[in-house]
Design an enzyme around this catalytic site. Structure first.
Site, mmCIF file in Angstrom:
data_model
loop_
_atom_site.group_PDB
_atom_site.id
_atom_site.type_symbol
_atom_site.label_atom_id
_atom_site.label_comp_id
_atom_site.label_asym_id
_atom_site.label_seq_id
_atom_site.Cartn_x
_atom_site.Cartn_y
_atom_site.Cartn_z
ATOM 1 N N CYS A 164 0.869 -1.184 0.000
ATOM 2 C CA CYS A 164 0.000 0.000 0.000
ATOM 3 C C CYS A 164 0.904 1.230 0.000
ATOM 4 O O CYS A 164 2.079 1.131 -0.363
ATOM 5 C CB CYS A 164 -0.995 -0.019 1.152
ATOM 6 S SG CYS A 164 -0.270 0.021 2.805
ATOM 7 N N ASP A 169 -8.037 3.902 0.985
ATOM 8 C CA ASP A 169 -7.107 4.317 2.032
ATOM 9 C C ASP A 169 -7.902 4.806 3.253
ATOM 10 O O ASP A 169 -8.632 5.795 3.159
ATOM 11 C CB ASP A 169 -6.247 5.449 1.453
ATOM 12 C CG ASP A 169 -5.198 5.942 2.434
ATOM 13 O OD1 ASP A 169 -5.205 5.492 3.596
ATOM 14 O OD2 ASP A 169 -4.373 6.773 2.025
ATOM 15 N N CYS A 191 -1.401 0.954 7.438
ATOM 16 C CA CYS A 191 -2.849 0.706 7.595
ATOM 17 C C CYS A 191 -3.290 -0.572 6.895
ATOM 18 O O CYS A 191 -3.626 -1.562 7.542
ATOM 19 C CB CYS A 191 -3.658 1.884 7.066
ATOM 20 S SG CYS A 191 -3.407 3.418 7.980
ATOM 21 N N ARG A 192 -3.331 -0.558 5.554
ATOM 22 C CA ARG A 192 -3.940 -1.667 4.815
ATOM 23 C C ARG A 192 -3.027 -2.872 4.630
ATOM 24 O O ARG A 192 -3.440 -4.007 4.903
ATOM 25 C CB ARG A 192 -4.401 -1.170 3.428
ATOM 26 C CG ARG A 192 -5.542 -0.185 3.497
ATOM 27 C CD ARG A 192 -5.735 0.546 2.185
ATOM 28 N NE ARG A 192 -4.614 1.437 1.910
ATOM 29 C CZ ARG A 192 -4.455 2.147 0.809
ATOM 30 N NH1 ARG A 192 -5.341 2.034 -0.172
ATOM 31 N NH2 ARG A 192 -3.423 2.946 0.652
ATOM 32 N N SER A 193 -1.796 -2.672 4.137
ATOM 33 C CA SER A 193 -0.985 -3.854 3.812
ATOM 34 C C SER A 193 -0.529 -4.655 5.042
ATOM 35 O O SER A 193 -0.474 -5.885 4.962
ATOM 36 C CB SER A 193 0.188 -3.505 2.886
ATOM 37 O OG SER A 193 1.060 -2.566 3.450
ATOM 38 N N ASN A 248 2.308 1.429 4.329
ATOM 39 C CA ASN A 248 2.609 0.159 5.024
ATOM 40 C C ASN A 248 2.333 0.249 6.525
ATOM 41 O O ASN A 248 3.012 -0.359 7.334
ATOM 42 C CB ASN A 248 4.060 -0.316 4.763
ATOM 43 C CG ASN A 248 4.343 -1.755 5.194
ATOM 44 O OD1 ASN A 248 5.475 -2.075 5.550
ATOM 45 N ND2 ASN A 248 3.369 -2.626 5.177
HETATM 46 P P1 4NP Z 1 -1.764 2.817 4.071
HETATM 47 O O1 4NP Z 1 -2.398 4.173 4.634
HETATM 48 O O2 4NP Z 1 -1.249 3.133 2.685
HETATM 49 O O3 4NP Z 1 -2.945 1.889 4.021
HETATM 50 O O4 4NP Z 1 -0.693 2.399 5.036
HETATM 51 C C1 4NP Z 1 -1.676 5.368 4.675
HETATM 52 C C2 4NP Z 1 -0.824 5.625 5.711
HETATM 53 C C3 4NP Z 1 -0.137 6.818 5.771
HETATM 54 C C4 4NP Z 1 -0.314 7.756 4.771
HETATM 55 C C5 4NP Z 1 -1.163 7.482 3.726
HETATM 56 C C6 4NP Z 1 -1.838 6.293 3.668
HETATM 57 N N1 4NP Z 1 0.346 8.987 4.843
HETATM 58 O O5 4NP Z 1 0.104 9.858 3.984
HETATM 59 O O6 4NP Z 1 1.196 9.199 5.732
#
Ligand code: 4NP
Length: 152
Positions: free
Chosen positions: A8, A123, A13-15, A11
């Site tokens: 993602c 996201d 939240c989702r992955s 790294n």
């Molecule tokens: P992820 O979510 O891609 O599912 O881990 C996010 C975590 C942090 C950010 C964006 C998406 N960020 O912009 O810091």
């Protein structure tokens, strides 16, 4: 047998949630697989998963607290059989890392859960606890479908 890298943006939240759920399913199936997750961005390298991902995982009996974020590397395309992105922006970012020759199958997680009628896992970073519940539901369906696909 096989190997899977979930990808993602951050790294956190989702992955990592997908990694934790898929690890559990693989364990329950009595299989062995190389499983990891990574982000295309580097903002959260070394960080533990977002507390909301940890909470929804734990609520479902899965402890992801030991996972630490890392950034994707070009070599990952030759280390993993499957590289599984969450949304279209992940796929665009993956393209930028993709070496000329590699052996990975780069796919979206929800390609493996067509019954959901959804293409991507949104996201949830700027969302609420409820959004993380939905992320869990989507990730779980995708992980189940992916395991089924690998097994057949
Ligand atoms: P992820 O979510 O891609 O599912 O881990 C996010 C975590 C942090 C950010 C964006 C998406 N960020 O912009 O810091």
């Amino acid at each position: 047998m096989s190997s899977v890298l979930f990808v993602c943006l951050g790294n956190i939240c989702r992955s990592p949630l997908a990694e934790g759920v898929f690890r559990q399913l693989v364990l329950e199936a009595g299989l062995e697989m190389q499983i990891d997750s990574a982000g295309t961005g580097d903002w959260h390298v070394g960080h533990e998963p977002d507390v909301r991902s940890q909470a929804v995982a734990l609520k479902n009996g899965i402890d992801i607290s030991q996972l630490r974020a890392r950034q994707l590397e070009a070599q990952d395309f030759n280390r993993f059989r499957f590289i599984i992105g969450m949304d279209d922006s992940n796929l665009t970012n993956l393209k930028a890392w993709e070496p000329a020759n590699h052996s990975a199958d780069v796919r979206l997680l929800l390609d493996f859960a067509p019954h959901l009628g959804l293409r991507t896992v949104p996201d949830p970073y700027y969302g609420t606890e409820k959004d993380f519940e939905e992320t869990y539901r989507l990730v779980r369906a995708g992980a189940e479908g992916l395991l089924k696909a690998i097994k057949t």
